[in-house]
Enzyme design. Structure first.
Site, short mmCIF file in Angstrom:
data_model
loop_
_atom_site.label_atom_id
_atom_site.label_comp_id
_atom_site.label_asym_id
_atom_site.label_seq_id
_atom_site.Cartn_x
_atom_site.Cartn_y
_atom_site.Cartn_z
N GLU A 95 -5.10 -4.56 10.68
CA GLU A 95 -4.06 -3.55 10.85
C GLU A 95 -4.31 -2.78 12.14
O GLU A 95 -5.13 -1.85 12.17
CB GLU A 95 -4.10 -2.56 9.68
CG GLU A 95 -3.87 -3.21 8.33
CD GLU A 95 -3.28 -2.22 7.32
OE1 GLU A 95 -2.24 -2.55 6.74
OE2 GLU A 95 -3.84 -1.12 7.14
N GLY A 141 3.10 -1.00 4.27
CA GLY A 141 3.17 0.43 3.98
C GLY A 141 4.60 0.83 3.65
O GLY A 141 5.10 0.62 2.55
N GLY A 142 5.28 1.41 4.63
CA GLY A 142 6.63 1.96 4.42
C GLY A 142 7.60 1.02 3.73
O GLY A 142 8.31 1.41 2.79
N ASN A 162 0.88 -1.17 0.00
CA ASN A 162 0.00 0.00 0.00
C ASN A 162 0.92 1.22 0.00
O ASN A 162 1.48 1.58 1.02
CB ASN A 162 -0.89 -0.03 1.25
CG ASN A 162 -1.71 1.25 1.38
OD1 ASN A 162 -1.77 2.07 0.45
ND2 ASN A 162 -2.34 1.42 2.53
N TRP A 163 1.04 1.83 -1.17
CA TRP A 163 2.01 2.94 -1.30
C TRP A 163 1.52 4.24 -0.69
O TRP A 163 2.28 5.21 -0.60
CB TRP A 163 2.35 3.15 -2.79
CG TRP A 163 3.08 2.01 -3.42
CD1 TRP A 163 3.56 0.88 -2.79
CD2 TRP A 163 3.45 1.88 -4.80
NE1 TRP A 163 4.18 0.06 -3.70
CE2 TRP A 163 4.13 0.65 -4.95
CE3 TRP A 163 3.25 2.67 -5.93
CZ2 TRP A 163 4.63 0.21 -6.17
CZ3 TRP A 163 3.75 2.23 -7.15
CH2 TRP A 163 4.43 1.01 -7.27
N LYS A 164 0.25 4.27 -0.33
CA LYS A 164 -0.33 5.49 0.28
C LYS A 164 -0.05 6.70 -0.62
O LYS A 164 -0.05 6.56 -1.85
CB LYS A 164 0.18 5.67 1.70
CG LYS A 164 -0.02 4.39 2.54
CD LYS A 164 0.22 4.57 4.01
CE LYS A 164 0.02 3.25 4.73
NZ LYS A 164 0.10 3.34 6.17
N GLU A 204 -6.50 4.94 7.84
CA GLU A 204 -6.28 6.36 7.50
C GLU A 204 -7.54 6.94 6.85
O GLU A 204 -7.84 8.11 7.03
CB GLU A 204 -5.03 6.49 6.61
CG GLU A 204 -3.76 6.31 7.44
CD GLU A 204 -2.62 5.63 6.72
OE1 GLU A 204 -2.61 5.59 5.49
OE2 GLU A 204 -1.72 5.11 7.43
N SER A 252 3.76 -1.88 10.35
CA SER A 252 5.22 -1.92 10.57
C SER A 252 5.82 -3.30 10.28
O SER A 252 6.73 -3.76 10.97
CB SER A 252 5.56 -1.47 12.00
OG SER A 252 5.15 -0.13 12.20
N GLY A 294 2.84 2.56 10.77
CA GLY A 294 3.81 3.64 10.59
C GLY A 294 4.50 4.06 11.89
O GLY A 294 5.14 5.10 11.95
N HIS A 309 -9.29 1.40 5.04
CA HIS A 309 -8.00 1.57 5.71
C HIS A 309 -8.16 2.53 6.88
O HIS A 309 -8.96 3.48 6.81
CB HIS A 309 -6.96 2.12 4.72
CG HIS A 309 -5.58 2.07 5.28
ND1 HIS A 309 -5.11 3.03 6.14
CD2 HIS A 309 -4.59 1.15 5.14
CE1 HIS A 309 -3.87 2.70 6.51
NE2 HIS A 309 -3.54 1.56 5.91
P1 13P Z 1 3.30 0.56 7.67
O1 13P Z 1 3.80 -0.74 7.10
O2 13P Z 1 4.03 1.76 7.16
O3 13P Z 1 3.18 0.51 9.16
O4 13P Z 1 1.79 0.73 7.12
C1 13P Z 1 0.93 -0.34 7.20
C2 13P Z 1 -0.29 -0.01 6.45
O5 13P Z 1 -1.03 0.90 6.81
C3 13P Z 1 -0.58 -0.77 5.22
O6 13P Z 1 -1.85 -0.52 4.75
#
Ligand code: 13P
Length: 250
Positions: free
Chosen positions: A167, A233-234, A9-11, A97, A212, A173, A95
């Site tokens: 999640e 994510g990251g 998930n590149w956000k 967010e 994470s 994050g 998600h």
């Molecule tokens: P991180 O891996 O950066 O914690 O993000 C997880 C995430 O929100 C994937 O959708």
């Protein structure tokens, strides 16, 4: 047998250049991944670009959200039907967010879920508790509410073609990962919620962990019986780390 899915998930990250580099880095290393399916979910604006870059590979494409409307006067929105036109297989819905920053309610998420299914995409339905929920002992109730919002409206059959991602909000994050035991406990609970309505669907549904996840902690998380992959994510923004996680799924 559930095949692991490792989805990035590149956000709100990337540019034409950085995305081209990232995809070529992933493709160069892809033969090290033996079992897991790979997917990338770029921002909407880059879907077409990434679709082109993925030509000839078996890496799947997904989007990060969709509108709760089909079409019409909804400025700035992107419909599931449009997403489908760009070769997407998956669509992330709910998600944290979206829920916490943009106010997507359980009902909005359920509506989006319906649009995704209707257009032949596979929803990756995200659920997860906040730190406060966890500390107050409400994790199970929160997760059940998030899942039941979809289950009650559309029935368990809608989950035959869905993926759930657990999640924990406090792990996204933050560098704090749920321990494999904490994650397994919730994944098992999610499977039980689905299983109470249909055992076959529960046995087959893929439940991903996100929060994470990195190459260093992926192996133990992915070794848990009810963890069927990761939503990253990251670490999905670096080809080496993304592939490192997928290798841990081997
Ligand atoms: P991180 O891996 O950066 O914690 O993000 C997880 C995430 O929100 C994937 O959708």
């Amino acid at each position: 047998m559930r095949r692991s899915l490792v989805a990035g998930n590149w956000k709100l990250n990337g540019s034409l250049n950085s995305i081209s580099e990232l995809i070529s880095g992933i493709r160069e290393r892809q033969d090290q991944v033996k079992n897991a399916e790979l997917a990338v979910c770029p921002p909407f604006i880059y879907l077409s670009h990434v679709q082109g870059l993925l030509q000839g590979s078996d890496i799947s494409l997904g989007a990060q959200d969709c509108s709760d409307q089909e079409s019409g006067a909804y400025t700035g929105e992107v419909a599931a039907e449009m997403i489908k036109e760009f070769g997407c297989t998956y669509n992330i819905i709910g998600h944290s967010e979206r829920r916490h920053i943009y106010g997507d309610s359980n009902e909005t998420v359920a509506t989006k879920f319906a649009h995704v299914i209707k257009n032949g995409l596979i929803p990756i339905l995200c659920v997860g508790e906040t730190l406060q929920d966890r500390e107050e002992g409400h994790t199970e109730v929160v997760i059940a509410k998030q899942i039941n919002a979809v289950l009650d409206l559309f029935g368990v059959k809608a989950f035959a073609k869905a993926i759930i991602a657990y999640e924990p909000v406090w792990a996204i994050g933050t560098g704090k990962t749920a321990t494999p035991e904490q994650a397994q406990e919730v994944h098992e609970e999610i499977r039980l919620i689905i299983g109470a309505q249909n055992k076959d669907i529960a046995a087959n549904i893929r439940i991903l962990y996100g929060g994470s996840m990195k190459p260093e902690n992926a192996e133990h998380l992915l070794a848990q019986p009810d963890i069927d992959g990761g939503l990253i994510g990251g670490a999905a923004l670096k080809a080496e780390d993304f592939i490192g996680i997928a290798i841990a799924a081997n």
